[in-house]
Motif scaffolding. Structure first.
Motif, mmCIF file in Angstrom:
data_model
loop_
_atom_site.group_PDB
_atom_site.id
_atom_site.type_symbol
_atom_site.label_atom_id
_atom_site.label_comp_id
_atom_site.label_asym_id
_atom_site.label_seq_id
_atom_site.Cartn_x
_atom_site.Cartn_y
_atom_site.Cartn_z
ATOM 1 N N VAL A 226 42.519 37.687 41.365
ATOM 2 C CA VAL A 226 42.361 36.284 40.633
ATOM 3 C C VAL A 226 42.046 36.430 39.226
ATOM 4 C CG1 VAL A 226 40.865 34.020 40.412
ATOM 5 C CG2 VAL A 226 41.146 35.296 42.846
ATOM 6 N N MET A 227 41.483 37.583 38.740
ATOM 7 C CA MET A 227 41.420 37.651 37.167
ATOM 8 C C MET A 227 42.846 38.203 36.757
ATOM 9 S SD MET A 227 39.998 37.737 34.205
ATOM 10 C CE MET A 227 38.243 37.371 34.782
ATOM 11 N N GLY A 228 43.556 39.176 37.525
ATOM 12 C CA GLY A 228 44.856 39.545 37.223
ATOM 13 C C GLY A 228 45.699 38.042 37.109
ATOM 14 N N ALA A 229 45.605 37.163 37.899
ATOM 15 C CA ALA A 229 46.433 36.013 37.666
ATOM 16 C C ALA A 229 46.176 35.167 36.705
ATOM 17 C CB ALA A 229 46.348 35.272 39.220
ATOM 18 N N SER A 230 44.922 35.312 36.261
ATOM 19 C CA SER A 230 44.310 34.360 35.177
ATOM 20 C C SER A 230 45.182 35.183 33.645
ATOM 21 C CB SER A 230 42.913 34.581 35.022
ATOM 22 O OG SER A 230 42.541 33.967 33.784
ATOM 23 N N ARG A 231 45.058 36.477 33.601
ATOM 24 C CA ARG A 231 45.670 37.154 32.697
ATOM 25 C C ARG A 231 47.088 37.041 32.373
ATOM 26 N NH1 ARG A 231 45.505 42.455 32.891
ATOM 27 N NH2 ARG A 231 44.698 42.685 35.374
ATOM 28 N N CYS A 232 47.763 36.743 33.626
ATOM 29 C CA CYS A 232 49.085 36.470 33.597
ATOM 30 C C CYS A 232 49.433 35.112 33.143
ATOM 31 C CB CYS A 232 49.890 36.578 34.882
ATOM 32 S SG CYS A 232 50.009 38.393 35.482
ATOM 33 N N ALA A 233 48.493 34.085 33.396
ATOM 34 C CA ALA A 233 48.917 32.812 33.089
ATOM 35 C C ALA A 233 48.568 32.806 31.515
ATOM 36 C CB ALA A 233 47.909 31.730 33.742
ATOM 37 N N LYS A 234 47.637 33.435 30.932
ATOM 38 C CA LYS A 234 47.396 33.410 29.728
ATOM 39 C C LYS A 234 48.651 33.933 29.048
ATOM 40 C CE LYS A 234 44.144 34.883 26.180
ATOM 41 N NZ LYS A 234 42.841 35.861 25.902
ATOM 42 N N ALA A 235 49.030 35.087 29.594
ATOM 43 C CA ALA A 235 50.313 35.761 28.697
ATOM 44 C C ALA A 235 51.442 35.116 28.932
ATOM 45 C CB ALA A 235 50.577 37.133 29.478
ATOM 46 N N LEU A 236 51.667 33.982 29.716
ATOM 47 C CA LEU A 236 52.752 33.174 29.877
ATOM 48 C C LEU A 236 52.629 31.756 29.263
ATOM 49 C CD1 LEU A 236 53.564 34.015 33.680
ATOM 50 C CD2 LEU A 236 55.222 34.718 31.675
ATOM 51 N N GLY A 237 51.555 31.746 28.731
ATOM 52 C CA GLY A 237 51.162 30.553 27.835
ATOM 53 C C GLY A 237 50.701 29.529 28.550
ATOM 54 N N ASN A 238 50.326 29.676 29.779
ATOM 55 C CA ASN A 238 49.590 28.554 30.705
ATOM 56 C C ASN A 238 47.871 28.716 30.524
ATOM 57 O OD1 ASN A 238 48.786 26.519 32.363
ATOM 58 N ND2 ASN A 238 50.523 27.063 33.939
ATOM 59 N N LEU A 239 47.674 28.118 29.358
ATOM 60 C CA LEU A 239 45.976 28.280 29.205
ATOM 61 C C LEU A 239 45.278 27.619 30.197
ATOM 62 C CD1 LEU A 239 46.180 28.417 25.145
ATOM 63 C CD2 LEU A 239 46.262 30.400 26.650
ATOM 64 N N LEU A 240 45.696 26.661 30.426
ATOM 65 C CA LEU A 240 44.742 25.768 31.534
ATOM 66 C C LEU A 240 44.616 26.148 32.563
ATOM 67 C CD1 LEU A 240 43.206 22.846 32.250
ATOM 68 C CD2 LEU A 240 45.333 22.154 32.784
ATOM 69 N N ARG A 241 45.711 27.036 33.373
ATOM 70 C CA ARG A 241 45.700 27.737 34.522
ATOM 71 C C ARG A 241 44.981 28.953 34.562
ATOM 72 N NH1 ARG A 241 45.471 27.738 39.792
ATOM 73 N NH2 ARG A 241 46.819 29.510 40.871
ATOM 74 N N ALA A 242 45.063 29.758 33.348
ATOM 75 C CA ALA A 242 44.136 30.650 33.001
ATOM 76 C C ALA A 242 42.808 30.624 33.018
ATOM 77 C CB ALA A 242 44.612 31.273 31.701
ATOM 78 N N PHE A 243 42.493 29.548 32.475
ATOM 79 C CA PHE A 243 41.090 28.995 32.286
ATOM 80 C C PHE A 243 40.584 28.464 33.824
ATOM 81 C CE2 PHE A 243 37.790 25.676 32.261
ATOM 82 C CZ PHE A 243 36.799 26.349 31.805
ATOM 83 N N GLU A 244 41.429 28.139 34.536
ATOM 84 C CA GLU A 244 41.031 27.629 35.989
ATOM 85 C C GLU A 244 40.760 28.760 36.784
ATOM 86 O OE1 GLU A 244 44.364 25.152 37.251
ATOM 87 O OE2 GLU A 244 43.314 23.284 36.301
ATOM 88 N N LEU A 245 41.671 29.561 36.881
ATOM 89 C CA LEU A 245 41.537 31.107 37.524
ATOM 90 C C LEU A 245 40.378 31.921 37.311
ATOM 91 C CD1 LEU A 245 45.425 31.734 37.842
ATOM 92 C CD2 LEU A 245 43.959 31.443 39.515
ATOM 93 N N GLN A 246 40.117 31.696 35.578
ATOM 94 C CA GLN A 246 38.981 32.723 35.254
ATOM 95 C C GLN A 246 37.723 31.943 36.001
ATOM 96 O OE1 GLN A 246 37.745 32.495 31.034
ATOM 97 N NE2 GLN A 246 38.235 34.826 31.229
ATOM 98 N N GLU A 247 37.484 30.717 36.075
ATOM 99 C CA GLU A 247 36.355 29.868 36.644
ATOM 100 C C GLU A 247 36.161 30.363 38.143
ATOM 101 O OE1 GLU A 247 33.938 27.780 35.157
ATOM 102 O OE2 GLU A 247 34.725 29.065 33.540
#
Length: 417
Positions: A330-351
């Motif tokens: 889940v954290m890995g997916a969050s880091r990927c979302a951030k790297a791909l510019g999807n900051l909202l998805r990154a935040f949701e996955l981090q939560e």
């Protein structure tokens, strides 16, 4: 009976296919030469053997056949044993843990009344499994496994006991602390498990325990110890194990190398995990997480995201307190979302990640004290010490009696002379 004895010997050495064959031969002979209860006994034994080879459904069917005969003949001992074996198989299959637990508890009263240690050990061991995997109750898990430990150590009358089941109980207790991130304490339990294995004991138990130790030393960044334990696990799995476990071992070796900063070595084990044709054959969540980690290190963020999503969709009860290493996807997916510019998805996955990690906090409420200082271990040592003192007292009485008897014997002879 000889075939059943051979089956026990094979099972103790993790040669489950051979054990099953011996049970089949025993059933054939009991059908031809035994009575209905003999045949029912062999049916139950065959069902148990099928379960050890992963054929829980077939095993349950055979045990039910035997149980039906025992019920028809009102054989209480047979009913209790078959009910316990049915509960064990159902617990192992994971399909209906509640019914499994009911079967196990139903038979416990009979086993306690008749002091059937073997069946009590089986019952509490299976109850420990249901507490761990399905009830997600760490305190109850430890209580059930320590009941197994107490029964086996009391049965032998010695502190140093070598027994496959005892080793398994220490190992599974250690898993509770492994998932609680109490790494040092978990290592202590796994070492105790290895010490409790007989020399000719279950080889795959030894492999699994070394694998667990490898994971723990990896967490502590002791890579020499981690690779050493993993080497043992790989060697044993090559001889006795399965392709399923081998895949997990490849993935963890790759994770070790990745944490050491050796991307080329991690990529080699990524290729082994995926197969020669480069098709992803992974079925274990931890493997998808590893594949994602390698792709992320290669900065292939879209491929990494796909691997992490695969892990998240295939693995665990997201609210489970034992979801631990796997939630790293889940954290890995969050880091990927951030790297791909999807900051909202990154935040949701981090939560989501932190919520899942918080679910292990119940385990952490268990006091993290040394194994040798646990209340159960202290109580067992006190019982064993009292038993030893009593035994020495009885031996002293026996010696005194023999000496006194010898004196009387001399006097009588002298008087007669």
């Amino acid at each position: 009976e000889v075939h059943l004895e051979l089956a026990d010997e094979y099972a103790g050495r993790a040669l489950y296919a051979e054990a099953m064959k011996e049970c089949e031969r025993a059933l054939d002979l009991k059908k031809a030469h035994g009575d209905a209860l003999d045949e029912a006994d062999a049916m139950v034994r065959l069902g148990v053997a099928l379960g050890t080879t992963g054929k829980n459904g077939e095993g349950i069917a055979w045990v039910n056949k035997g149980l039906k005969v025992f019920n028809a003949r009102r054989d209480e001992a047979g009913i209790a044993r078959a009910t316990t074996e049915l509960g064990v198989l159902m617990a192992n299959s994971g399909e209906d843990p509640l019914t499994a637990k009911e079967h196990l508890i139903d038979a416990l009263v009979y086993h306690h009344e008749h002091d059937n240690i073997d069946m009590l050990v089986k019952s509490y061991y299976a109850l420990g499994r249901t507490s761990f995997l399905f009830e997600e109750n760490p305190a109850k898990t430890l209580k059930n496994y320590y009941k197994v430990i107490e029964l086996l150590r009391n049965q032998s009358g010695r502190t140093e006991v070598k027994n496959n089941t005892l080793a398994g109980a220490y190992n599974n207790s250690g898993l509770v602390y492994l998932h609680a991130q109490e790494n040092t304490l978990a290592i202590e339990y796994f070492k105790k498990a290895l010490e409790s294995l007989p020399e000719d004991g279950n080889a795959m138990f030894k492999g699994i325990m070394n694998f667990n130790l490898a994971v723990l030393h990896h967490r502590l960044a002791d890579f020499e110890a981690a690779h050493g334990h993993l080497d043992v696990a790989v060697s044993l799995n090559d001889e006795y194990g399965t392709a399923y476990f081998r895949e997990a071992l490849h993935a963890w070796r790759g994770r070790f190398y990745l944490k050491q900063g050796r991307l080329d070595s991690a990529q080699h084990y990524r290729d082994l995990t995926q197969g020669l044709d480069d098709q992803d054959q992974s079925k274990l969540p931890v493997n998808y997480t590893f594949l994602g980690d390698v792709s992320f290190a290669e900065q292939n963020f879209e491929e990494a995201r796909e691997h992490y999503e695969s892990a998240m969709s295939k693995n665990f009860n997201e609210g489970g307190i034992f979801a631990n290493d796997d939630v790293e996807a889940v954290m890995g997916a969050s880091r990927c979302a951030k790297a791909l510019g999807n900051l909202l998805r990154a935040f949701e996955l981090q939560e989501k990640y932190y919520a899942m990690r918080d679910s292990v906090m119940e385990v952490r409420r268990i006091p993290a004290i040394s194994l040798s200082e646990t209340r159960e271990e202290v109580s067992l040592r006190e019982k064993e010490e009292r038993r030893r003192v009593e035994q020495e007292r009885e031996e002293a009485k026996s010696r005194n009696f023999l000496q006194y008897s010898a004196g009387l014997f001399v006097i009588v002879i002298l008087l007669l002379l």
